[in-house]
Enzyme design. Structure first.
Site, PDB file in Angstrom:
ATOM      1  N   GLU A   1      25.837  56.107   6.397  1.00 37.78           N
ATOM      2  CA  GLU A   1      25.885  55.058   5.112  1.00 37.78           C
ATOM      3  C   GLU A   1      26.109  53.535   5.286  1.00 37.78           C
ATOM      4  O   GLU A   1      25.913  52.689   4.885  1.00 37.78           O
ATOM      5  CB  GLU A   1      26.926  55.882   4.042  1.00 37.78           C
ATOM      6  CG  GLU A   1      26.415  56.891   3.360  1.00 37.78           C
ATOM      7  CD  GLU A   1      26.908  58.333   3.938  1.00 37.78           C
ATOM      8  OE1 GLU A   1      27.175  58.194   5.170  1.00 37.78           O
ATOM      9  OE2 GLU A   1      26.800  59.436   3.371  1.00 37.78           O
TER      10      GLU A   1
ATOM     11  N   GLN B   1      35.253  66.121  -2.012  1.00 42.01           N
ATOM     12  CA  GLN B   1      34.682  64.754  -1.917  1.00 42.01           C
ATOM     13  C   GLN B   1      34.988  63.662  -2.622  1.00 42.01           C
ATOM     14  O   GLN B   1      34.373  62.769  -3.170  1.00 42.01           O
ATOM     15  CB  GLN B   1      33.080  64.892  -1.957  1.00 42.01           C
ATOM     16  CG  GLN B   1      32.493  65.738  -0.610  1.00 42.01           C
ATOM     17  CD  GLN B   1      31.122  65.629  -0.258  1.00 42.01           C
ATOM     18  OE1 GLN B   1      30.289  65.331  -1.216  1.00 42.01           O
ATOM     19  NE2 GLN B   1      30.875  65.591   0.976  1.00 42.01           N
TER      20      GLN B   1
ATOM     21  N   LYS C   1      29.923  61.871 -11.996  1.00 41.73           N
ATOM     22  CA  LYS C   1      28.548  62.586 -12.079  1.00 41.73           C
ATOM     23  C   LYS C   1      28.443  62.755 -13.553  1.00 41.73           C
ATOM     24  O   LYS C   1      27.214  62.962 -13.964  1.00 41.73           O
ATOM     25  CB  LYS C   1      28.857  63.974 -11.189  1.00 41.73           C
ATOM     26  CG  LYS C   1      27.700  64.800 -11.118  1.00 41.73           C
ATOM     27  CD  LYS C   1      27.602  65.828 -10.130  1.00 41.73           C
ATOM     28  CE  LYS C   1      26.356  66.617  -9.890  1.00 41.73           C
ATOM     29  NZ  LYS C   1      26.370  67.761  -9.174  1.00 41.73           N
TER      30      LYS C   1
ATOM     31  N   MET D   1      31.429  40.999  26.108  1.00 42.28           N
ATOM     32  CA  MET D   1      32.413  39.831  25.811  1.00 42.28           C
ATOM     33  C   MET D   1      33.906  40.407  25.998  1.00 42.28           C
ATOM     34  O   MET D   1      34.680  39.723  26.181  1.00 42.28           O
ATOM     35  CB  MET D   1      32.212  40.046  24.043  1.00 42.28           C
ATOM     36  CG  MET D   1      32.768  38.403  23.709  1.00 42.28           C
ATOM     37  SD  MET D   1      32.153  36.886  24.599  1.00 42.28           S
ATOM     38  CE  MET D   1      30.870  36.520  23.442  1.00 42.28           C
TER      39      MET D   1
END
Lengths: 589, 166
Positions: free
Chosen positions: A55, A118, A167, A486
């Site tokens: 994601e 979830q 949902k 770096m």
């Protein structure tokens, strides 16, 4: 008409609303809470869905899409881990002012707060990393919220907006009402047009300058391509020097003789010294970031400062300015040009000539010089050769974060806006590759190159699967020095050369890795074969991973060590012993 | 630069999360909150008014106002401290448990401060005192020696003087 007969589900309604917002592409990843949306996507063919592999990459891809087109990037992820994985991308978009609408699934309303499967408090988690967020509790609010979210994301100083979608809201039914245009938001109405009096005052200051400099940033990119044209026109009218921030590269043509290069921590000697010694600074669409200013008390102490910004909270945040002009950079520049033309001010040409002579002396230091030998490829050389081969092609560059990013900013030249996608504010390793996917989706025929380091690229390497699936011919140009360069550079300069955990052990064979994903892998370690490799990369109409083995110990110069002033620049390796970093500087990042 | 206290009125949409947004802004950017009150003030327009007392240098105060104004559900931000004369009020409930002389003295002082007795038992009082923060604080201070056991304060609400609305 009864609602049940005419009404559509929340998910269908959402898709309709996205189409009404002229969305073409959605970057996403499915999951339980967003299944109704995926079902609606399945039943239509107006919206294209790009299935990423993580994601975070969905948000970066949407950022690349947005930054290269000026449109709003759209993300679709599921509840819980889908949303939390998106957080880095959202924060990145917030820091760099990228317009994103991120749709997150949520557990059904009656389960919210129950620690459901979830479930995450998505609006709570994303509140500080979005411009605004919404939790839609009733399907009747859905369409309005979507249209409002797009308005908020793209207006004023752009930014990411999250819409959290339980949902049951997606499955309940309601009529769709198309949005009224233009959206009249009840409280959010950013000031776009400047106060004409402020513009007049600005012109007065600009015209009277003896040692002026323009300092232009990402706000000009966000104001649209026309703003860059206006900037170029105005800078030419005045004959004054200009420097760009990292985010502003491309808003003024790099090849122009009035351009001093990038400023800041790894900016050019001439740009930083001109900032230090100027008498009038004209900041347009930049925010006096700490990478730009260095030590605040020593930042351009003798200048009158004009700050043009659409976000009033950027003004006087880090640096006190003498004149603030709130407004969209494009509108302000248009006004400035108009007033300048009307007034025909007399510029002090003698002073300006002396100022340019001084700048030219600084330029002669040739601060970006490096020594290329016959044995190992210098990263700077690799980028110079890359630029040589792409400059006449329609190309877009993205980067990861680190030394390679700074070298890319120094050695690649940008003539237009929207061609340079990099993570400036947040400094997100792993940004470049997914961002390049988003750019390639928006510009299928263009040459899109992610300039990467071997450490950064590992952070979103899974997206090789996405480019394989959609046959995106993205090029990954890895400057491989086997270090987090770096980090290693700072350890060398500030921590006595103790290279704690910065060596990249057990790197994959990037050529084989590319092949495993159906891409092409190339490797180059000899300077005289570099041109061939680059040409080959460009010629292959498939995703290509190029592993360029570069000098492992090369440092990125010039460098203003943290906490130091603009005149305290390290110009090369021999400079370092003379200027120990202050204790104050050590605590800064 | 010297830090000074400012009273800021903020008119916001009365929507879920708005208080978290404002408080998160202060904690996230390291600003102080000395007092915070919030309640719906316009049911028809669905607006709430937040009154914040905060301290900072002029540059920080300017930032706080700009940052508040930038929040999407914020309609108006007014710095009452700089925008002319204004009035501030706070209400406190003060519970005192004592007997004998102390009980009598508490009641006498309450009268001086025009505090109301809103609950009385044989060994306790609850006083309601209203005024500016100094007055409320002074009253509470006096009660400390007289059997103070509990305090509840609303925080400051404020309004500009004269006919202009927020």
């Amino acid at each position: 008409m009864k609602p049940e007969e005419s009404a559509t589900t929340g998910a269908d309604l959402l898709v309709k609303a996205l189409i009404d917002e002229e969305v073409e592409v959605v970057f996403g990843y499915p999951g339980g809470a967003v299944l109704p949306i995926y079902d609606s996507l399945f039943k239509q063919n107006r919206l294209r869905h790009i299935l990423v592999r993580h994601e975070q990459a969905a948000v970066h891809a949407a950022e690349g899409y947005a930054r290269s087109t000026g449109k709003v990037g759209v993300v679709l992820v599921t509840s819980g881990p889908g949303a939390t994985n998106a957080v880095t991308g959202l924060t990145d978009a917030l820091m760099d002012s990228v317009p994103i609408v991120c749709l997150t699934g949520q557990v059904p309303t009656h389960l919210i707060g129950n620690d459901a499967f979830q479930e995450a408090d998505t609006t709570g988690i994303t509140r500080p990393c979005t411009k605004h967020n919404y939790l839609v509790k009733a399907v009747g609010d859905l369409a309005r919220v979507v249209h409002e979210a797009f308005y908020v994301a793209r207006s004023g100083r752009p930014g990411p907006v999250v819409i959290d979608l339980p949902k049951d809201v997606l499955m309940n039914k309601h009529d769709y009402v198309a949005p009224k245009k233009p959206v009249q938001h009840k409280s959010y109405r950013p000031q776009v047009k400047p106060d004409p009096k402020k513009v007049e005052e600005a012109i007065e200051l600009i015209a009277g300058a003896k040692r002026p400099i323009f300092y232009a940033g990402g706000g000009i990119v966000n104001a649209g391509p026309k703003a860059s044209k206006l900037l170029t026109q105005f800078v030419h009218m005045t004959g004054y020097p200009i420097t760009n921030t990292l985010m502003g590269l491309g808003t003024f043509p790099a090849s122009d003789k009035q351009f001093l290069g990038m400023l800041g921590m790894h900016g050019t000697y001439e740009a930083n010294l001109a900032m230090y010694h100027c008498d009038v600074m004209i900041n347009i669409g930049a925010r006096f970031d700490d990478r730009i200013t260095g030590k605040l008390t020593e930042f351009s102490p003798k200048s009158k400062k004009i700050h043009v910004d659409i976000d009033p909270s950027s003004i006087n945040k880090n640096v006190r300015v003498d004149l603030a002009v709130v407004g969209d950079a494009g509108h302000v520049l248009e006004e400035m040009i108009r007033v300048w033309k009307a007034r025909q001010p007399k510029v002090d040409h003698k002073a300006l000539k002396a100022w340019w002579a001084e700048i030219d002396k600084w330029r002669e230091r040739n601060c970006l010089a490096y020594k290329q030998d016959k044995e190992t490829i210098k990263p700077q050389y690799a980028l110079e050769r890359l630029y040589h081969h792409i400059k006449d092609r329609d190309h877009y560059i993205t980067t990861e974060v680190g030394q390679h990013q700074m070298w890319a900013a120094q050695f690649l030249k940008f003539e237009q806006p929207n061609r340079w996608m990099t993570s400036g504010g947040l400094g997100t390793m792993g940004y470049g590759f997914p961002s390049a996917m988003g750019v390639q989706i928006a510009h299928p025929d263009a040459l899109v190159i992610d300039v990467a380091g071997e450490a950064s690229i590992m952070m979103n390497i899974q997206e090789l699967s996405t480019v394989a699936q959609y046959r995106l011919p993205v090029k990954i140009f890895i400057l491989n020095n086997q270090y987090m360069g770096m980090v290693r550079q700072w350890q060398e300069l500030l921590h006595g050369g103790r290279y704690s955990e910065s060596y990249m052990e057990s790197l994959p064979d990037f050529v084989k890795l590319a092949e495993a994903f159906g891409a092409v892998g190339l490797r180059c370690h000899e300077p005289d074969k570099l041109d061939d490799t680059i040409q080959q990369m460009i010629a292959i109409k498939k995703p290509v991973v190029v592993d360029v083995l570069v000098d492992k110990t090369e440092n990125c110069f010039p460098m203003i060590p943290s906490g130091a002033a603009h005149y305290d620049m390290l110009l090369g390796p021999d400079d370092r012993a003379a200027k120990p970093v202050s204790e104050e500087g050590m605590v800064l990042v | 630069m010297i830090a000074s206290s400012h009273t800021i009125s903020v008119l916001v949409d009365n929507e879920p999360g708005i208080l978290a947004r404002v408080v998160g802004l202060f904690s996230g950017r390291g600003y102080n909150i000395e007092s915070l009150t919030v309640a719906e003030t316009d049911a028809k327009e669905n607006l709430s008014r937040i009154t914040i007392v905060t301290a900072g240098t002029p540059m920080v105060i300017e930032q706080i106002k700009a940052q508040l104004d930038r929040l999407v559900p914020v309609h108006k931000v007014r710095d009452l401290t700089v925008e002319g004369p204004h009035i501030e009020r706070e209400l406190a409930l003060v519970k005192v448990k004592s007997s004998g002389d102390k009980r009598v003295e508490a009641l006498r002082l309450a009268d001086v401060f025009r505090a109301k007795v809103i609950d009385a038992k044989m060994d306790s009082f609850v006083f309601e005192v209203t005024g500016n923060s100094d007055k409320v604080q002074t009253f509470i201070g006096l009660m400390e020696g007289l059997g103070l056991v509990d305090v509840g304060r609303t925080g400051i609400v404020a309004m500009s003087r004269g006919g202009d609305a927020l």
